[in-house]
Design a protein around this motif. Sequence first.
Motif, PDB file in Angstrom:
ATOM      1  N   TRP A 262     -32.626 -62.733  -5.420  1.00  0.00           N
ATOM      2  CA  TRP A 262     -32.459 -62.088  -5.708  1.00  0.00           C
ATOM      3  C   TRP A 262     -33.620 -60.714  -5.557  1.00  0.00           C
ATOM      4  CZ3 TRP A 262     -33.988 -65.082 -11.608  1.00  0.00           C
ATOM      5  CH2 TRP A 262     -32.983 -66.607 -10.691  1.00  0.00           C
ATOM      6  N   GLY A 263     -34.830 -61.169  -4.526  1.00  0.00           N
ATOM      7  CA  GLY A 263     -35.706 -60.253  -3.938  1.00  0.00           C
ATOM      8  C   GLY A 263     -35.391 -59.536  -3.068  1.00  0.00           C
ATOM      9  N   LEU A 264     -34.292 -60.162  -2.386  1.00  0.00           N
ATOM     10  CA  LEU A 264     -33.379 -59.367  -0.860  1.00  0.00           C
ATOM     11  C   LEU A 264     -32.392 -58.166  -1.429  1.00  0.00           C
ATOM     12  CD1 LEU A 264     -33.227 -62.594   1.301  1.00  0.00           C
ATOM     13  CD2 LEU A 264     -34.901 -60.630   1.176  1.00  0.00           C
ATOM     14  N   LEU A 265     -31.814 -58.768  -2.441  1.00  0.00           N
ATOM     15  CA  LEU A 265     -30.861 -58.077  -3.064  1.00  0.00           C
ATOM     16  C   LEU A 265     -31.699 -56.666  -3.993  1.00  0.00           C
ATOM     17  CD1 LEU A 265     -27.719 -60.311  -4.956  1.00  0.00           C
ATOM     18  CD2 LEU A 265     -27.660 -58.671  -2.689  1.00  0.00           C
ATOM     19  N   GLY A 266     -32.655 -57.139  -4.787  1.00  0.00           N
ATOM     20  CA  GLY A 266     -33.337 -55.947  -5.489  1.00  0.00           C
ATOM     21  C   GLY A 266     -34.036 -55.188  -4.677  1.00  0.00           C
ATOM     22  N   SER A 267     -34.903 -55.827  -3.123  1.00  0.00           N
ATOM     23  CA  SER A 267     -35.206 -54.242  -2.471  1.00  0.00           C
ATOM     24  C   SER A 267     -33.864 -53.991  -1.450  1.00  0.00           C
ATOM     25  CB  SER A 267     -36.208 -55.099  -0.873  1.00  0.00           C
ATOM     26  OG  SER A 267     -35.248 -56.186  -1.087  1.00  0.00           O
ATOM     27  N   MET A 268     -32.861 -53.740  -1.672  1.00  0.00           N
ATOM     28  CA  MET A 268     -32.026 -53.264  -1.613  1.00  0.00           C
ATOM     29  C   MET A 268     -30.955 -51.559  -1.953  1.00  0.00           C
ATOM     30  SD  MET A 268     -28.232 -54.414   0.793  1.00  0.00           S
ATOM     31  CE  MET A 268     -27.176 -53.496  -0.012  1.00  0.00           C
ATOM     32  N   PRO A 269     -31.674 -50.550  -1.542  1.00  0.00           N
ATOM     33  CA  PRO A 269     -30.429 -49.282  -2.200  1.00  0.00           C
ATOM     34  C   PRO A 269     -28.902 -49.252  -1.910  1.00  0.00           C
ATOM     35  CG  PRO A 269     -31.637 -48.576  -0.093  1.00  0.00           C
ATOM     36  CD  PRO A 269     -31.684 -49.678  -0.036  1.00  0.00           C
ATOM     37  N   ARG A 270     -28.824 -49.155  -3.187  1.00  0.00           N
ATOM     38  CA  ARG A 270     -26.763 -48.813  -3.417  1.00  0.00           C
ATOM     39  C   ARG A 270     -26.658 -47.896  -3.804  1.00  0.00           C
ATOM     40  NH1 ARG A 270     -27.879 -53.665  -6.928  1.00  0.00           N
ATOM     41  NH2 ARG A 270     -27.951 -55.582  -5.947  1.00  0.00           N
ATOM     42  N   LEU A 271     -25.418 -47.551  -3.371  1.00  0.00           N
ATOM     43  CA  LEU A 271     -24.805 -46.117  -4.162  1.00  0.00           C
ATOM     44  C   LEU A 271     -24.738 -46.040  -4.896  1.00  0.00           C
ATOM     45  CD1 LEU A 271     -22.471 -45.613  -1.039  1.00  0.00           C
ATOM     46  CD2 LEU A 271     -24.618 -44.187  -1.195  1.00  0.00           C
ATOM     47  N   SER A 272     -24.611 -47.138  -5.892  1.00  0.00           N
ATOM     48  CA  SER A 272     -23.864 -46.870  -7.642  1.00  0.00           C
ATOM     49  C   SER A 272     -25.437 -46.996  -8.368  1.00  0.00           C
ATOM     50  CB  SER A 272     -23.147 -48.034  -7.866  1.00  0.00           C
ATOM     51  OG  SER A 272     -24.019 -49.470  -7.398  1.00  0.00           O
ATOM     52  N   SER A 273     -26.674 -46.652  -7.783  1.00  0.00           N
ATOM     53  CA  SER A 273     -27.738 -46.969  -8.140  1.00  0.00           C
ATOM     54  C   SER A 273     -28.395 -45.076  -9.128  1.00  0.00           C
ATOM     55  CB  SER A 273     -28.608 -47.865  -8.035  1.00  0.00           C
ATOM     56  OG  SER A 273     -28.535 -49.330  -7.233  1.00  0.00           O
ATOM     57  N   ASP A 274     -29.181 -45.840 -10.112  1.00  0.00           N
ATOM     58  CA  ASP A 274     -29.407 -44.337 -10.495  1.00  0.00           C
ATOM     59  C   ASP A 274     -30.180 -43.990  -9.603  1.00  0.00           C
ATOM     60  OD1 ASP A 274     -31.009 -42.047 -11.179  1.00  0.00           O
ATOM     61  OD2 ASP A 274     -30.598 -42.962 -13.205  1.00  0.00           O
ATOM     62  N   VAL A 275     -30.810 -42.641  -9.249  1.00  0.00           N
ATOM     63  CA  VAL A 275     -31.509 -42.335  -7.895  1.00  0.00           C
ATOM     64  C   VAL A 275     -32.661 -42.610  -8.250  1.00  0.00           C
ATOM     65  CG1 VAL A 275     -29.684 -40.693  -6.932  1.00  0.00           C
ATOM     66  CG2 VAL A 275     -31.646 -39.504  -8.208  1.00  0.00           C
ATOM     67  N   ALA A 276     -33.729 -42.141  -9.738  1.00  0.00           N
ATOM     68  CA  ALA A 276     -34.869 -42.456 -10.268  1.00  0.00           C
ATOM     69  C   ALA A 276     -35.266 -43.979 -10.280  1.00  0.00           C
ATOM     70  CB  ALA A 276     -34.471 -41.668 -11.501  1.00  0.00           C
ATOM     71  N   GLU A 277     -33.838 -44.265 -10.019  1.00  0.00           N
ATOM     72  CA  GLU A 277     -33.775 -46.334 -10.591  1.00  0.00           C
ATOM     73  C   GLU A 277     -34.982 -46.819  -9.113  1.00  0.00           C
ATOM     74  OE1 GLU A 277     -31.607 -49.916  -9.914  1.00  0.00           O
ATOM     75  OE2 GLU A 277     -31.414 -48.931 -11.872  1.00  0.00           O
ATOM     76  N   PRO A 278     -36.413 -47.009  -9.442  1.00  0.00           N
ATOM     77  CA  PRO A 278     -37.450 -48.042  -8.297  1.00  0.00           C
ATOM     78  C   PRO A 278     -37.257 -49.045  -7.676  1.00  0.00           C
ATOM     79  CG  PRO A 278     -37.997 -47.811  -9.891  1.00  0.00           C
ATOM     80  CD  PRO A 278     -37.596 -47.206 -10.058  1.00  0.00           C
ATOM     81  N   LEU A 279     -36.730 -48.728  -6.239  1.00  0.00           N
ATOM     82  CA  LEU A 279     -36.544 -50.366  -5.101  1.00  0.00           C
ATOM     83  C   LEU A 279     -37.916 -51.514  -5.844  1.00  0.00           C
ATOM     84  CD1 LEU A 279     -35.525 -49.313  -2.121  1.00  0.00           C
ATOM     85  CD2 LEU A 279     -34.575 -49.617  -3.778  1.00  0.00           C
ATOM     86  N   THR A 280     -37.241 -52.656  -5.930  1.00  0.00           N
ATOM     87  CA  THR A 280     -38.029 -53.966  -6.500  1.00  0.00           C
ATOM     88  C   THR A 280     -38.111 -55.020  -5.436  1.00  0.00           C
ATOM     89  OG1 THR A 280     -36.889 -54.049  -8.954  1.00  0.00           O
ATOM     90  CG2 THR A 280     -38.167 -56.150  -8.297  1.00  0.00           C
ATOM     91  N   PRO A 281     -39.560 -54.715  -4.421  1.00  0.00           N
ATOM     92  CA  PRO A 281     -39.933 -55.417  -3.429  1.00  0.00           C
ATOM     93  C   PRO A 281     -40.505 -56.610  -4.194  1.00  0.00           C
ATOM     94  CG  PRO A 281     -41.638 -53.332  -4.017  1.00  0.00           C
ATOM     95  CD  PRO A 281     -40.397 -53.159  -5.105  1.00  0.00           C
ATOM     96  N   ILE A 282     -40.130 -57.361  -2.539  1.00  0.00           N
ATOM     97  CA  ILE A 282     -40.716 -59.027  -3.081  1.00  0.00           C
ATOM     98  C   ILE A 282     -42.006 -58.947  -3.012  1.00  0.00           C
ATOM     99  CG2 ILE A 282     -41.097 -61.079  -2.713  1.00  0.00           C
ATOM    100  CD1 ILE A 282     -38.380 -60.125  -0.985  1.00  0.00           C
ATOM    101  N   PRO A 283     -42.981 -59.218  -4.001  1.00  0.00           N
ATOM    102  CA  PRO A 283     -44.447 -59.422  -3.651  1.00  0.00           C
ATOM    103  C   PRO A 283     -45.427 -60.667  -3.114  1.00  0.00           C
ATOM    104  CG  PRO A 283     -43.946 -60.274  -6.005  1.00  0.00           C
ATOM    105  CD  PRO A 283     -42.784 -59.999  -5.296  1.00  0.00           C
TER     106      PRO A 283
END
Length: 354
Positions: A262-283
């Motif tokens: 989940w962390g790997l996927l969350g830290s990757m930008p997507r074209l379909s994501s809102d530009v204001a939506e921050p990436l979620t890094p793995i702590p």
Amino acid sequence: MTVPHQTPANAGTFLSVRDLYVRFATEDGIVRAVDGLSFALERGRTLGIVGESGSGKSVASLAVLGLHDRRSTDVRGEILLDGQELTTAAESTLEKLRGNRMAMVFQDSLTALSPYCTVGRQIAEPYRKHTGASRREARQRAVEMLRKVGIPQAALRVDDYPHQFSGGMRQRAMIAMALVCDPELLIADEPTTALDVTVQAQILDLLKDLQQQTGSAIVLITHDLGVVANTADDLLVMYAGRAVERGTVREVLRSPQHPYTWGLLGSMPRLSSDVAEPLTPIPGAPPSLLAPPPGCPFHPRCAYPQEVGGERCATERPVLPPGRGAACHLPPDRARTLFAERPGTRRDRGVDGS
């Protein structure tokens, strides 16, 4: 998501890795670089291996080809190539296999290519050794391979030295050297490093063409989940020298079961994501392989130990089940629910937007 190609009629387990351990002795202690890794790969299929740097991806691949120094490296387990044991094989046996039946595209082209020999000679040498071709035939084959990987004026550049090539051209030359004998097993360690997107597509198409023509098995090591989504058939996620999740590409990327995935996927930008939506890094940071944590190696960075209850994550090592599954104490149904509730998770959460 791209539909994987059809497996040829002669499909079967070609590469089998069982309980692989790779350990290095250092002044600070024993580095457990690979810690009980198992996977299988069929002919005509591509296995993607992903994970952070230091997770053991490249070390495991080098062990398959027998490239670790046996004087300083402890390699244990079973590696079978078409039924032939490689872990205990003599160096002379491995030399006959390397560059012929199995080959590797190394991550760092600058150190993998010899500065003392021309690029053409380095491509032609394994071809002559394994096929008995003449110098002229081998040179022609080298020019042909340079053309295939997109080197302009290949007939002239074949006599250049590596320092006369750009970083991207060296990477392509190294791919040509790995493919020159049409290997049955190709391990590609970040094969598109330093290449622009158009050349990346060309190289990946070349690997697909090789696979369709010869039915070869490919191990693709990469940090680019987009490349995995559109190239690989199966996916193995590694963390701290262990496999933590596996399945088909569609299963793992659309319905991951391990919090690390989940962390790997969350830290990757997507074209379909809102530009204001921050990436979620793995702590946090990956653990030291000199002293990996007990229990689940990911638990110090995981946000879900309370879902399991007690100290189970910190004391009990989860087991990766055969087939589709994750090495996690979370039940699969609960894992799917938690993943769906994560911020930024969408119904169309496939990496390529499918």
